[in-house]
Design a protein around this motif. Structure first.
Motif: not given
Length: 201
Positions: A92-96, A114-117, A126-132, A143-146
């Motif tokens: 979950s590192a990227r998500a956090m 939304r990450i929880f959902q 939720i390790a996938d950038p596309g999902v995040l 999304p891209a900048a974040t």
């Protein structure tokens, strides 16, 4: 009124339960939440390795009760939670780190929700950038900048610092709440105590 510090990692179903309960309490009682994302795996590795032993003891009476207790809390909450999800445990590192950036922007609640959902209700990675990217959009973040910023050395250092901080303050898991700086509460079932502590001022 002062804020409740909420140290959390979206990789925990108990934290999803605690997150939603805390958000309801904050709205009803009129207090703020200071969102403090951290990496719970780093805490387990440092001060609470018994978590891994408990996961391995899948047939023990305590573990069987753990599953029942979780299902009871899920049913009580009304949330859609699949446990275990297809990928568990998850990185979950990227998500956090995304949550850190969302907290900076004042939009951590919708992004974390939304990450929880995505993970617990929709069984997505939720390790996938596309999902995040979907979580970023939920909080009005680009999304891209974040996601680019989330992978920077600065954000990795900040997440490690939050993880080190909760260990230094006596924390050992997620969700953990602090009232007034040093009054610590652990677990989704402590929201009532958190509310009472906040009411006392």
């Amino acid at each position: 009124m002062a804020a409740v510090e909420f140290f959390f990692d979206c990789s925990s179903p108990w934290t999803y339960l605690g997150f939603e309960a805390l958000c309801v309490a904050a709205r009803e009682d009129g207090f703020d939440v200071c969102f403090r994302p951290f990496l719970v795996g780093g805490v387990f590795n440092t001060v609470n390795p018994s978590v891994y032993e408990a996961r391995a003891a899948v047939h023990s009476p305590k573990t069987r009760y753990f599953w029942k207790d979780m299902q009871d809390w899920i049913a009580r909450s009304g949330l859609a939670i699949k446990f275990p999800p297809s990928i568990f445990p998850i990185n979950s590192a990227r998500a956090m780190r995304v949550c850190l950036l969302a907290a900076d922007a004042g939009s951590c609640e919708p992004v974390a929700r939304r990450i929880f959902q995505l993970y617990w209700s929709e069984d997505r990675d939720i390790a996938d950038p596309g999902v995040l990217a979907e979580a970023c959009s939920a909080g009005g973040l680009d999304p891209a900048a974040t996601l680019e910023a989330a992978d920077s050395p600065e954000l990795k250092t900040r997440l490690r610092a939050n993880t080190d901080e909760i260990i230094a303050r006596g924390g050992f898991g997620t969700p953990t709440f602090y009232v007034g700086g040093d009054d610590m509460y652990f677990g989704q079932d402590r929201i009532g105590l958190v509310r009472e502590a906040m009411a006392r001022g």
